[in-house]
Each structure stands twice: as C-alpha cells, then as structure tokens.
Design a protein around this motif. Structure first.
Motif, PDB file in Angstrom:
ATOM      1  N   ALA A 144      70.313 -21.508   0.827  1.00 35.89           N
ATOM      2  CA  ALA A 144      69.300 -21.358  -0.242  1.00 35.89           C
ATOM      3  C   ALA A 144      69.910 -21.682  -1.606  1.00 35.89           C
ATOM      4  CB  ALA A 144      68.755 -19.932  -0.228  1.00 35.89           C
ATOM      5  N   GLN A 145      69.030 -22.163  -2.494  1.00 31.95           N
ATOM      6  CA  GLN A 145      69.516 -22.619  -3.800  1.00 31.95           C
ATOM      7  C   GLN A 145      69.966 -21.476  -4.712  1.00 31.95           C
ATOM      8  OE1 GLN A 145      66.565 -25.055  -5.625  1.00 31.95           O
ATOM      9  NE2 GLN A 145      67.049 -26.799  -4.279  1.00 31.95           N
ATOM     10  N   GLY A 146      71.117 -21.640  -5.312  1.00 33.63           N
ATOM     11  CA  GLY A 146      71.574 -20.674  -6.318  1.00 33.63           C
ATOM     12  C   GLY A 146      71.962 -19.325  -5.753  1.00 33.63           C
ATOM     13  N   VAL A 147      72.381 -19.332  -4.488  1.00 32.29           N
ATOM     14  CA  VAL A 147      72.696 -18.062  -3.837  1.00 32.29           C
ATOM     15  C   VAL A 147      74.168 -18.031  -3.420  1.00 32.29           C
ATOM     16  CG1 VAL A 147      72.371 -17.016  -1.564  1.00 32.29           C
ATOM     17  CG2 VAL A 147      70.409 -17.337  -3.040  1.00 32.29           C
ATOM     18  N   ALA A 148      74.836 -16.910  -3.687  1.00 33.31           N
ATOM     19  CA  ALA A 148      76.211 -16.732  -3.191  1.00 33.31           C
ATOM     20  C   ALA A 148      76.184 -15.565  -2.205  1.00 33.31           C
ATOM     21  CB  ALA A 148      77.139 -16.415  -4.345  1.00 33.31           C
ATOM     22  N   VAL A 149      76.686 -15.823  -1.013  1.00 38.26           N
ATOM     23  CA  VAL A 149      76.588 -14.793   0.037  1.00 38.26           C
ATOM     24  C   VAL A 149      77.972 -14.267   0.393  1.00 38.26           C
ATOM     25  CG1 VAL A 149      75.806 -14.330   2.396  1.00 38.26           C
ATOM     26  CG2 VAL A 149      74.554 -15.975   0.980  1.00 38.26           C
ATOM     27  N   ASP A 150      78.113 -12.949   0.405  1.00 34.35           N
ATOM     28  CA  ASP A 150      79.339 -12.317   0.912  1.00 34.35           C
ATOM     29  C   ASP A 150      78.997 -11.575   2.189  1.00 34.35           C
ATOM     30  OD1 ASP A 150      80.924 -13.138  -1.167  1.00 34.35           O
ATOM     31  OD2 ASP A 150      80.609 -11.303  -2.352  1.00 34.35           O
ATOM     32  N   VAL A 151      79.782 -11.810   3.231  1.00 30.64           N
ATOM     33  CA  VAL A 151      79.595 -11.048   4.475  1.00 30.64           C
ATOM     34  C   VAL A 151      80.745 -10.054   4.568  1.00 30.64           C
ATOM     35  CG1 VAL A 151      79.394 -11.175   6.991  1.00 30.64           C
ATOM     36  CG2 VAL A 151      78.528 -13.048   5.578  1.00 30.64           C
ATOM     37  N   LYS A 152      80.408  -8.785   4.477  1.00 33.12           N
ATOM     38  CA  LYS A 152      81.451  -7.743   4.560  1.00 33.12           C
ATOM     39  C   LYS A 152      80.915  -6.653   5.479  1.00 33.12           C
ATOM     40  CE  LYS A 152      83.092  -8.298  -0.196  1.00 33.12           C
ATOM     41  NZ  LYS A 152      83.069  -7.701  -1.522  1.00 33.12           N
ATOM     42  N   THR A 153      81.298  -6.722   6.736  1.00 30.85           N
ATOM     43  CA  THR A 153      80.790  -5.718   7.672  1.00 30.85           C
ATOM     44  C   THR A 153      81.797  -4.567   7.787  1.00 30.85           C
ATOM     45  OG1 THR A 153      81.746  -6.901   9.524  1.00 30.85           O
ATOM     46  CG2 THR A 153      79.469  -7.427   8.989  1.00 30.85           C
ATOM     47  N   GLU A 154      81.310  -3.476   8.350  1.00 30.26           N
ATOM     48  CA  GLU A 154      82.127  -2.266   8.579  1.00 30.26           C
ATOM     49  C   GLU A 154      82.752  -1.707   7.298  1.00 30.26           C
ATOM     50  OE1 GLU A 154      84.628  -2.684  12.047  1.00 30.26           O
ATOM     51  OE2 GLU A 154      82.977  -3.639  13.123  1.00 30.26           O
ATOM     52  N   MET A 155      82.009  -1.766   6.226  1.00 28.86           N
ATOM     53  CA  MET A 155      82.484  -1.128   4.993  1.00 28.86           C
ATOM     54  C   MET A 155      82.281   0.383   5.120  1.00 28.86           C
ATOM     55  SD  MET A 155      80.642  -3.539   2.154  1.00 28.86           S
ATOM     56  CE  MET A 155      81.643  -3.263   0.723  1.00 28.86           C
ATOM     57  N   THR A 156      83.155   1.147   4.503  1.00 29.95           N
ATOM     58  CA  THR A 156      82.934   2.595   4.478  1.00 29.95           C
ATOM     59  C   THR A 156      81.833   2.874   3.446  1.00 29.95           C
ATOM     60  OG1 THR A 156      84.515   2.954   2.707  1.00 29.95           O
ATOM     61  CG2 THR A 156      85.396   3.037   4.973  1.00 29.95           C
ATOM     62  N   PRO A 157      81.201   4.051   3.516  1.00 33.88           N
ATOM     63  CA  PRO A 157      80.176   4.366   2.508  1.00 33.88           C
ATOM     64  C   PRO A 157      80.738   4.263   1.088  1.00 33.88           C
ATOM     65  CG  PRO A 157      80.107   5.970   4.296  1.00 33.88           C
ATOM     66  CD  PRO A 157      81.294   5.089   4.570  1.00 33.88           C
ATOM     67  N   GLU A 158      81.990   4.695   0.901  1.00 32.51           N
ATOM     68  CA  GLU A 158      82.603   4.647  -0.440  1.00 32.51           C
ATOM     69  C   GLU A 158      82.800   3.192  -0.883  1.00 32.51           C
ATOM     70  OE1 GLU A 158      83.981   6.419   2.173  1.00 32.51           O
ATOM     71  OE2 GLU A 158      83.018   8.285   1.533  1.00 32.51           O
ATOM     72  N   GLU A 159      83.247   2.348   0.042  1.00 38.63           N
ATOM     73  CA  GLU A 159      83.447   0.934  -0.297  1.00 38.63           C
ATOM     74  C   GLU A 159      82.123   0.291  -0.705  1.00 38.63           C
ATOM     75  OE1 GLU A 159      87.281  -0.163   2.554  1.00 38.63           O
ATOM     76  OE2 GLU A 159      85.258  -0.382   3.355  1.00 38.63           O
ATOM     77  N   LEU A 160      81.068   0.653   0.029  1.00 35.70           N
ATOM     78  CA  LEU A 160      79.756   0.078  -0.271  1.00 35.70           C
ATOM     79  C   LEU A 160      79.285   0.513  -1.667  1.00 35.70           C
ATOM     80  CD1 LEU A 160      77.325  -1.581   0.600  1.00 35.70           C
ATOM     81  CD2 LEU A 160      76.434   0.419   1.789  1.00 35.70           C
ATOM     82  N   VAL A 161      79.411   1.802  -1.942  1.00 34.70           N
ATOM     83  CA  VAL A 161      79.010   2.296  -3.272  1.00 34.70           C
ATOM     84  C   VAL A 161      79.808   1.571  -4.365  1.00 34.70           C
ATOM     85  CG1 VAL A 161      79.067   4.326  -4.808  1.00 34.70           C
ATOM     86  CG2 VAL A 161      78.157   4.558  -2.489  1.00 34.70           C
ATOM     87  N   GLY A 162      81.080   1.356  -4.109  1.00 33.65           N
ATOM     88  CA  GLY A 162      81.943   0.679  -5.088  1.00 33.65           C
ATOM     89  C   GLY A 162      81.585  -0.778  -5.294  1.00 33.65           C
ATOM     90  N   ALA A 163      81.087  -1.422  -4.243  1.00 31.44           N
ATOM     91  CA  ALA A 163      80.864  -2.874  -4.320  1.00 31.44           C
ATOM     92  C   ALA A 163      79.449  -3.261  -4.727  1.00 31.44           C
ATOM     93  CB  ALA A 163      81.182  -3.508  -2.961  1.00 31.44           C
ATOM     94  N   ILE A 164      78.468  -2.397  -4.437  1.00 32.29           N
ATOM     95  CA  ILE A 164      77.059  -2.806  -4.490  1.00 32.29           C
ATOM     96  C   ILE A 164      76.599  -3.242  -5.901  1.00 32.29           C
ATOM     97  CG2 ILE A 164      76.084  -0.469  -4.839  1.00 32.29           C
ATOM     98  CD1 ILE A 164      74.688  -3.153  -2.448  1.00 32.29           C
ATOM     99  N   GLY A 165      77.257  -2.717  -6.928  1.00 27.84           N
ATOM    100  CA  GLY A 165      76.848  -2.996  -8.311  1.00 27.84           C
ATOM    101  C   GLY A 165      76.744  -4.474  -8.659  1.00 27.84           C
ATOM    102  N   GLU A 166      77.547  -5.313  -7.980  1.00 29.12           N
ATOM    103  CA  GLU A 166      77.539  -6.739  -8.357  1.00 29.12           C
ATOM    104  C   GLU A 166      76.499  -7.564  -7.586  1.00 29.12           C
ATOM    105  OE1 GLU A 166      80.901  -9.099  -6.625  1.00 29.12           O
ATOM    106  OE2 GLU A 166      81.777  -7.101  -6.307  1.00 29.12           O
ATOM    107  N   TYR A 167      75.729  -6.913  -6.710  1.00 31.92           N
ATOM    108  CA  TYR A 167      74.813  -7.697  -5.853  1.00 31.92           C
ATOM    109  C   TYR A 167      73.348  -7.549  -6.263  1.00 31.92           C
ATOM    110  CZ  TYR A 167      78.852  -8.474  -2.957  1.00 31.92           C
ATOM    111  OH  TYR A 167      80.093  -8.863  -2.520  1.00 31.92           O
ATOM    112  N   ASP A 168      72.601  -8.645  -6.033  1.00 32.68           N
ATOM    113  CA  ASP A 168      71.158  -8.649  -6.296  1.00 32.68           C
ATOM    114  C   ASP A 168      70.371  -8.228  -5.064  1.00 32.68           C
ATOM    115  OD1 ASP A 168      70.938 -10.043  -9.054  1.00 32.68           O
ATOM    116  OD2 ASP A 168      72.420 -11.200  -7.917  1.00 32.68           O
ATOM    117  N   ALA A 169      70.994  -8.423  -3.895  1.00 32.42           N
ATOM    118  CA  ALA A 169      70.314  -8.027  -2.654  1.00 32.42           C
ATOM    119  C   ALA A 169      71.349  -7.651  -1.610  1.00 32.42           C
ATOM    120  CB  ALA A 169      69.450  -9.181  -2.137  1.00 32.42           C
ATOM    121  N   ILE A 170      70.924  -6.802  -0.690  1.00 28.75           N
ATOM    122  CA  ILE A 170      71.787  -6.449   0.437  1.00 28.75           C
ATOM    123  C   ILE A 170      70.968  -6.633   1.711  1.00 28.75           C
ATOM    124  CG2 ILE A 170      71.241  -3.964   0.178  1.00 28.75           C
ATOM    125  CD1 ILE A 170      74.003  -3.352   1.377  1.00 28.75           C
TER     126      ILE A 170
END
Ligand code: MLT
Length: 307
Positions: A20-46
C-alpha cells in the motif's frame, strides 16, 4: 503511516499491506505487554490476531493510533471501550473464518460420536479396542445450535445435509432472518431438552457467561454431546465436569477454554472429553481470507489507497 503487525498474518496479507502507498510496516510478534506499551506510540495502526492483548494501557500509550485491526471475529483481546473513547477505530473480520469454524465444529461432532481420538491413541499404543469404540450416527439426531449467526448457519447447512434435525436458539435472530437455512428457532430450554448434540456459536459477553451451567445441564437429554468452538467461559467448566462424571453428558469437544492455554485441566483428564487448542479459524483458507480482509479494513480506516 506506520503499521505494527504484532501477530502472524498470512504472507499474502502482509504483502498486500506492505504494497500500500505511503505505508511502513513493522512485524514484531511475541512482544511482551511492556514492550508493546513502549513501542505503540510511534504507530498509526496495529494489526493483531488473538495473542496480542490491546489493553487500556496500550490504547493510552498509542498517541498516534487511529486503527486497531483484529484479524478474526472476537474482540475480547481488545479494550474496545477504551479505543472508542480515544477515537480509535476497531475493525475485525466477522465473516472470513465462518466456514473454518463450522467445519471444525462438525469435525468435533464426528470425532466425539465415533471416538476417533481414543481409537487413534489406542492404535498408537499398540491396542485394538474395537469393542470399546461403538459410536453413534449423526443421521436422524437432533443438533441444537446456540447462536445462529454466520458460523451457526454454516454448521446448520452441513448438519441438515447429514440428515440431522437442527434446532437453534438466538435471541437476536428471527426465523425470517434464517431464510432457507433449515434451522427451527426454539426457546433455550426446548433446545436443551431435545438435542442429542449441542454446539455453541456465540461471543462471550456478560449475558453469555456460563450460559450453560448446572441448571442447563440438568435440563438436557441424558447422553447429550457438547461442542464448544466459540469462546471459553460460555460454559461453566465445573458444571460440565460434574455433568459428565454424573453420566448426564456423554461427551464434550472443546476448542476453547475459560483460561487459555488451560494447562492440566480436569476436563481434559476425562476420557469423554476431546479437545483442540483454539484452532477454529486456523486453516490456510480461513487465515488467507482473514488476513486480506483485515488489511483492507485497516487501510480503509487509515484512508490509505491499496496498491
Ligand atoms: C476468532 O475470534 O476469530 C477466533 O476465535 C479465532 C481466534 O481468535 O484465534
């Protein structure tokens, strides 16, 4: 737009998302809840399946979050209220895995009625337990379907084709909604009293928690077989255990549990209980449809053009 895919998606779906146009995708599976909370701020969608829990903390930390995509039906791993309050769209794929789940329920009906897992285990242990494995036919039996939405109806069509009588209970659906699907809607107690097999196809809500408990098992036909490929917690597991040990229920096939994974669950210690680890939607075809649909819905939610 930055999109985080935090559970495995079908490869074709991932490709579609990345294209899709203008989209950057990161695949990060098996994140801990803390890792997810720490990372989610930079994303537009999950995009999640069932393993990632999108809790209130994740929503609060998702300062740029606009869309949460659930590749599947149930939204019980997402704090939908918190998301709505924060103005975040929650999208899912209500129809994509219906056939897969209905087929698993049917497979469990066959496996229960002919004790296929027990026969397999015996053979693998070098035993020939022919006499102990007398089963029952599905033909001419009554199937009670609790929840006659998309999955319940797919199961009903298949059961009718096998010569079963199909009863349904669903407070949100009328006979007219069912069109020519051969299900007769009845009150819950009538379904419990008349069914030889009972299969659940409903979400877990306050209203459906322990929908089948001690009272309901007592009402059922002696020798009934129960199938749950919907959600754990819709059946009171202690009451089911007692009903099986007390010979009221002849067997149960469970794909879902109140706590997943259930660990060494007392129900799984019973010969009459068979199970699978929440694999209702886990088919190649189902996951392909689920993946493509969730990608399209997430892109639509973000207002991003598909390639
Ligand atoms: C669903 O809600 O789509 C199914 O239960 C599949 C899953 O959660 O893995």
């Amino acid at each position: 737009m930055k999109i985080l895919v935090s559970d495995p998606l079908a490869p074709e779906a991932l490709e579609r998302l990345k294209a899709a146009q203008g989209v950057a995708v990161d695949v990060k599976t098996e994140m801990t809840p803390e890792e997810l909370v720490g990372a989610i701020g930079e994303y537009d969608a999950i995009v999640v399946r069932s393993a990632t829990k999108v809790t209130g903390d994740v929503v609060a930390a998702g300062k740029n979050l606009k869309v949460i995509g659930r590749a599947g039906i149930g939204l019980d791993n997402i704090d939908v209220k918190a998301a709505e309050k924060a103005g975040i769209k929650v999208v899912n794929t209500p129809a994509a895995s219906s056939i897969s789940v209905a087929e698993l329920a049917l497979a469990h009906m066959f496996a229960l009625s002919r004790q296929i897992p027990k026969g397999t285990a015996g053979l693998k242990a070098g035993k020939w337990e022919k006499k102990a494995l007398k089963g029952v036919e599905l033909y001419n039996k009554t199937l009670g379907i609790i929840g006659t939405g998309r999955i319940g109806r797919e199961l009903a069509k298949r059961a009718a084709a096998l010569g079963m009588t199909v009863l349904g209970y669903d407070p949100y659906i009328t006979q007219a909604d069912l069109g020519d699907v051969q299900v007769k809607l009845v009150p819950l107690d009538e379904l419990l009293e008349k069914s030889d097999f009972i299969s659940l196809h409903l979400p877990k809500t306050e209203e459906t928690t322990h929908l089948l408990g001690q009272r309901e098992f007592a009402k059922m036909k002696k020798g009934v077989r129960i199938i749950n490929c919907a959600r754990g917690g819709t059946i009171d597991e202690n009451a089911l255990y007692d009903a099986i040990v007390g010979d009221q229920v002849a067997g149960a096939a469970l794909d879902v549990f109140e706590t997943e994974p259930p660990g060494e669950h007392k129900l799984m210690g019973l010969d009459q209980v068979i199970g699978t680890p929440h694999i209702g939607a886990a088919t190649i075809e189902g996951q392909y449809r689920v993946g493509i649909e969730v990608v399209d819905r997430v892109l639509e939610g973000l207002g991003v053009q598909r390639a």
